[in-house]
Write an enzyme that holds these catalytic residues in place. Structure first.
Site, PDB file in Angstrom:
ATOM      1  N   LYS A  22      88.092 -67.555  65.805  1.00 58.31           N
ATOM      2  CA  LYS A  22      89.062 -68.667  65.826  1.00 58.31           C
ATOM      3  C   LYS A  22      89.372 -69.076  67.255  1.00 58.31           C
ATOM      4  O   LYS A  22      89.307 -70.257  67.607  1.00 58.31           O
ATOM      5  CB  LYS A  22      90.352 -68.219  65.126  1.00 58.31           C
ATOM      6  CG  LYS A  22      91.569 -69.063  65.445  1.00 58.31           C
ATOM      7  CD  LYS A  22      92.828 -68.404  64.908  1.00 58.31           C
ATOM      8  CE  LYS A  22      94.100 -69.042  65.365  1.00 58.31           C
ATOM      9  NZ  LYS A  22      94.568 -68.633  66.694  1.00 58.31           N
ATOM     10  N   ASN A  23      89.718 -68.107  68.090  1.00 57.54           N
ATOM     11  CA  ASN A  23      90.193 -68.479  69.428  1.00 57.54           C
ATOM     12  C   ASN A  23      89.073 -69.011  70.325  1.00 57.54           C
ATOM     13  O   ASN A  23      89.347 -69.701  71.305  1.00 57.54           O
ATOM     14  CB  ASN A  23      90.932 -67.309  70.080  1.00 57.54           C
ATOM     15  CG  ASN A  23      92.290 -67.095  69.440  1.00 57.54           C
ATOM     16  OD1 ASN A  23      92.795 -67.963  68.722  1.00 57.54           O
ATOM     17  ND2 ASN A  23      92.894 -65.936  69.679  1.00 57.54           N
ATOM     18  N   CYS A 117     102.227 -70.017  66.741  1.00 59.90           N
ATOM     19  CA  CYS A 117     103.078 -68.964  66.185  1.00 59.90           C
ATOM     20  C   CYS A 117     104.319 -68.766  67.040  1.00 59.90           C
ATOM     21  O   CYS A 117     104.256 -68.853  68.268  1.00 59.90           O
ATOM     22  CB  CYS A 117     102.312 -67.642  66.142  1.00 59.90           C
ATOM     23  SG  CYS A 117     101.103 -67.558  64.837  1.00 59.90           S
ATOM     24  N   ARG A 122     106.634 -69.075  75.218  1.00 59.87           N
ATOM     25  CA  ARG A 122     105.199 -69.263  75.492  1.00 59.87           C
ATOM     26  C   ARG A 122     105.036 -70.336  76.559  1.00 59.87           C
ATOM     27  O   ARG A 122     104.602 -71.455  76.279  1.00 59.87           O
ATOM     28  CB  ARG A 122     104.456 -69.608  74.206  1.00 59.87           C
ATOM     29  CG  ARG A 122     104.582 -68.519  73.147  1.00 59.87           C
ATOM     30  CD  ARG A 122     103.720 -68.757  71.926  1.00 59.87           C
ATOM     31  NE  ARG A 122     102.337 -68.404  72.161  1.00 59.87           N
ATOM     32  CZ  ARG A 122     101.406 -68.342  71.201  1.00 59.87           C
ATOM     33  NH1 ARG A 122     101.737 -68.602  69.962  1.00 59.87           N
ATOM     34  NH2 ARG A 122     100.165 -68.033  71.476  1.00 59.87           N
ATOM     35  N   ASP A 306      97.031 -59.120  69.067  1.00 56.45           N
ATOM     36  CA  ASP A 306      96.775 -59.767  67.776  1.00 56.45           C
ATOM     37  C   ASP A 306      96.369 -58.773  66.677  1.00 56.45           C
ATOM     38  O   ASP A 306      96.167 -59.167  65.532  1.00 56.45           O
ATOM     39  CB  ASP A 306      95.699 -60.854  67.925  1.00 56.45           C
ATOM     40  CG  ASP A 306      96.242 -62.091  68.654  1.00 56.45           C
ATOM     41  OD1 ASP A 306      97.455 -62.129  68.955  1.00 56.45           O
ATOM     42  OD2 ASP A 306      95.449 -63.018  68.931  1.00 56.45           O
ATOM     43  N   ARG A 398      95.791 -70.535  58.941  1.00 57.92           N
ATOM     44  CA  ARG A 398      95.435 -71.052  60.263  1.00 57.92           C
ATOM     45  C   ARG A 398      94.309 -70.247  60.888  1.00 57.92           C
ATOM     46  O   ARG A 398      93.571 -70.759  61.724  1.00 57.92           O
ATOM     47  CB  ARG A 398      96.659 -70.986  61.203  1.00 57.92           C
ATOM     48  CG  ARG A 398      97.646 -72.104  60.993  1.00 57.92           C
ATOM     49  CD  ARG A 398      98.740 -72.076  62.067  1.00 57.92           C
ATOM     50  NE  ARG A 398      98.170 -71.687  63.341  1.00 57.92           N
ATOM     51  CZ  ARG A 398      98.683 -70.781  64.155  1.00 57.92           C
ATOM     52  NH1 ARG A 398      99.803 -70.181  63.872  1.00 57.92           N
ATOM     53  NH2 ARG A 398      98.092 -70.490  65.287  1.00 57.92           N
TER      54      ARG A 398
HETATM   55  C1  UD1 Z   1      96.002 -66.296  73.356  1.00 61.56           C
HETATM   56  C2  UD1 Z   1      95.692 -66.226  71.887  1.00 61.56           C
HETATM   57  C3  UD1 Z   1      96.739 -65.407  71.152  1.00 61.56           C
HETATM   58  C4  UD1 Z   1      96.886 -64.037  71.802  1.00 61.56           C
HETATM   59  C5  UD1 Z   1      97.111 -64.173  73.305  1.00 61.56           C
HETATM   60  C6  UD1 Z   1      97.095 -62.826  74.012  1.00 61.56           C
HETATM   61  C7  UD1 Z   1      94.630 -68.373  71.584  1.00 61.56           C
HETATM   62  C8  UD1 Z   1      94.732 -69.739  71.020  1.00 61.56           C
HETATM   63  N1  UD1 Z   1      95.686 -67.582  71.384  1.00 61.56           N
HETATM   64  O1  UD1 Z   1      97.255 -66.970  73.467  1.00 61.56           O
HETATM   65  O2  UD1 Z   1      96.318 -65.258  69.812  1.00 61.56           O
HETATM   66  O3  UD1 Z   1      97.997 -63.377  71.231  1.00 61.56           O
HETATM   67  O4  UD1 Z   1      96.089 -64.976  73.899  1.00 61.56           O
HETATM   68  O5  UD1 Z   1      95.896 -62.166  73.786  1.00 61.56           O
HETATM   69  O6  UD1 Z   1      93.622 -67.990  72.155  1.00 61.56           O
HETATM   70  N2  UD1 Z   1     102.096 -66.747  80.119  1.00 61.56           N
HETATM   71  C9  UD1 Z   1     102.891 -67.250  81.115  1.00 61.56           C
HETATM   72  N3  UD1 Z   1     102.577 -68.474  81.646  1.00 61.56           N
HETATM   73  C10 UD1 Z   1     101.512 -69.202  81.224  1.00 61.56           C
HETATM   74  C11 UD1 Z   1     100.690 -68.677  80.205  1.00 61.56           C
HETATM   75  C12 UD1 Z   1     101.003 -67.437  79.659  1.00 61.56           C
HETATM   76  O7  UD1 Z   1     103.860 -66.620  81.535  1.00 61.56           O
HETATM   77  O8  UD1 Z   1     101.278 -70.285  81.744  1.00 61.56           O
HETATM   78  C13 UD1 Z   1     102.403 -65.431  79.543  1.00 61.56           C
HETATM   79  C14 UD1 Z   1     102.753 -65.502  78.050  1.00 61.56           C
HETATM   80  O9  UD1 Z   1     104.120 -65.781  77.863  1.00 61.56           O
HETATM   81  C15 UD1 Z   1     102.345 -64.129  77.573  1.00 61.56           C
HETATM   82  C16 UD1 Z   1     101.142 -63.772  78.465  1.00 61.56           C
HETATM   83  O10 UD1 Z   1     101.213 -64.636  79.592  1.00 61.56           O
HETATM   84  O11 UD1 Z   1     103.375 -63.201  77.824  1.00 61.56           O
HETATM   85  C17 UD1 Z   1      99.794 -63.933  77.812  1.00 61.56           C
HETATM   86  O12 UD1 Z   1      99.691 -65.251  77.280  1.00 61.56           O
HETATM   87  P1  UD1 Z   1      98.279 -65.978  77.104  1.00 61.56           P
HETATM   88  O13 UD1 Z   1      97.169 -65.005  77.366  1.00 61.56           O
HETATM   89  O14 UD1 Z   1      98.304 -67.238  77.855  1.00 61.56           O
HETATM   90  O15 UD1 Z   1      98.289 -66.315  75.559  1.00 61.56           O
HETATM   91  P2  UD1 Z   1      97.700 -67.576  74.865  1.00 61.56           P
HETATM   92  O16 UD1 Z   1      96.489 -68.053  75.599  1.00 61.56           O
HETATM   93  O17 UD1 Z   1      98.773 -68.559  74.567  1.00 61.56           O
END
Ligand code: UD1
Length: 420
Positions: A22-23, A117, A122, A306, A398
């Site tokens: 999915k991701n 989610c 986020r 996850d 989803r």
């Molecule tokens: C992706 C996955 C999600 C998974 C997560 C962590 C997708 C669509 N989703 O989410 O299923 O749970 O990786 O493996 O691929 N953060 C910041 N600033 C930013 C971006 C992130 O502080 O600009 C923080 C977030 O709050 C979180 C951490 O970094 O604590 C990791 O987030 P991130 O790896 O970005 O998650 P997603 O890409 O949203």
């Protein structure tokens, strides 16, 4: 309204084949915008988030045709709209990938602030930091974000936090940037490597994906067509591994990449389960009650957040007291309240939870609070005594293709019921 009705007490046995990730899919679909011709994608999971991505791309000008149950072609010859539909983009998280992709394609994009989610805060500050480092300007207001540039110029980007989304977005925005871009403290998840492989198959020059230092040498153009197959979904594979353990079952998981599951395999062996790896299959089985442990979620190659709710179900029935520390998301223990309705004894506070192992779970009506929480409740329902009803299936759909059919093929008594 639909619900899943599960008659529990089943030991799962048999074989299951894993869908495309999915991701990866929801990052590679927008990544096709960098190609001005036709991309053919295979092993695409047919799930709500993929269908949403397709609908959004179609509103930008993409022509998408499903040519098989898990294959599609996407013709991006004419991209004419730089305003993504706000109602659709705010429905899921990965709409942020449109920013990096459209900056590369059109130098401009407006999207709704990403949804997805509810796992706590986020932020997307690291994404914006990367776009700005490459020479773009970002403005957020009234629930939407507008990012534009006259020219993308290679830069050194240091990520303050390890972020999957920001790393992929930085990749997408830097493919055509003039000169060289480095992304330091990059995330290393398998789908980052998959996106880089896809872009390199189109002619991009990305090196180091899968390590914490990625280097992108800007190119002037990409090829006009490519055929690419998306990697297997390691979270779906992990979900079935944990379902085998929770149900004291025996499952052969096919079409997966076992090394993507190494942190889970180690944990399963540590608590007393059995895992046998052979090329692209993982055989998981367990006969006895598993032992307590401590789990800490971490960026890849650490234990994936996850799979945290799914291992939570296993530990809720383990021998002794287990602890889970969630280090990625602030609010990922909502499922524990649902499991407690089923007889579990879990105390969650902040980013930690204590699991006092119980002998049995009992069926109850429960709510899928998010995608992986929903998968965890399916496992719980299958092993619990009695009947479980799971509501709020929109989350589960989803990210899992045919979840009830796959579990039913392993012996689960599970059906989707439409409530009037
Ligand atoms: C992706 C996955 C999600 C998974 C997560 C962590 C997708 C669509 N989703 O989410 O299923 O749970 O990786 O493996 O691929 N953060 C910041 N600033 C930013 C971006 C992130 O502080 O600009 C923080 C977030 O709050 C979180 C951490 O970094 O604590 C990791 O987030 P991130 O790896 O970005 O998650 P997603 O890409 O949203």
């Amino acid at each position: 309204m639909e619900k899943l009705v599960i008659t529990g007490g089943t030991t799962l046995t048999g074989e299951v084949s894993i869908m495309g990730a999915k991701n990866s899919a929801i990052a590679i679909l927008p990544a096709t915008l960098l190609c001005k011709g036709i991309c053919t994608l295979n092993n695409v999971p047919n799930i709500i988030d993929v269908n949403l991505s397709c609908q959004i791309l179609e509103q930008l000008g993409s022509k998408i045709t499903w040519v098989g149950p898990n294959s599609l072609t996407i013709d991006n010859t004419n991209i004419y709209n730089t305003h993504a539909p706000l109602d659709l983009t705010s429905k899921f998280r990965a709409s942020y990938y449109l920013i990096g992709a459209m900056l590369s394609r059109c130098k401009e994009i407006e999207v709704g602030l990403p949804g997805g989610c509810n796992l706590g805060a986020r932020p997307i500050d690291q994404h914006i930091k990367a776009f700005e480092a490459l020479g773009a300007t970002a403005n957020c207001s009234q629930g939407k974000i507008n990012v534009s540039t006259n020219k993308l110029i290679g830069s050194n980007i240091y990520m303050d936090v390890v972020s999957v989304g920001a790393t992929i977005n930085a990749l997408l925005a830097s493919v055509f940037a003039e000169g060289t871009t480095t992304i330091d403290n990059a995330a290393k998840e398998p789908h980052i490597v998959d996106v880089a492989n896809f872009l390199n198959a189109l002619g991009a020059d990305i090196r180091g994906a899968g390590t914490d230092l990625i280097k992108v040498n800007g190119v002037q153009e990409l090829r006009n067509s490519v055929t690419y197959s998306i990697v297997p979904d390691q979270i779906e594979a992990g979900t079935f591994m944990l379902a085998a353990i929770a149900s004291k079952g025996d499952i052969l998981i096919k079409n997966c990449i076992p090394e993507h599951l190494d942190p889970l395999t180690s944990k399963i062996l540590e608590i007393g389960g059995n895992v046998e790896i052979c090329a692209d299959t993982i055989h998981v089985w367990c006969k006895n009650r598993v032992n307590k442990t401590v789990v800490k979620t971490l960026p890849y190659p650490g234990f994936p957040t996850d799979l945290q709710p799914q291992i939570g179900v296993v530990l809720s029935m383990a021998n002794g007291t287990s602890i889970i520390n969630e280090s990625i998301w602030d609010s990922r223990f909502q499922y524990t309240a649902e499991l407690n309705k089923m007889g579990a004894n879990i105390t969650a506070q902040g980013k930690s939870a204590i699991f006092e192992g119980v002998e049995k779970l009992y069926g109850a009506p429960v709510f899928a609070t998010d995608l992986r929480a929903g998968a965890a409740l399916v496992i719980a329902g299958i092993v619990a005594e009695g009947t479980t009803e799971i509501f709020n299936l929109k989350h589960i759909d989803r990210g899992y293709e045919n979840i009830e059919k796959k579990f039913a093929s392993l012996g689960a008594k599970i059906e989707r019921v439409v409530e009037k």
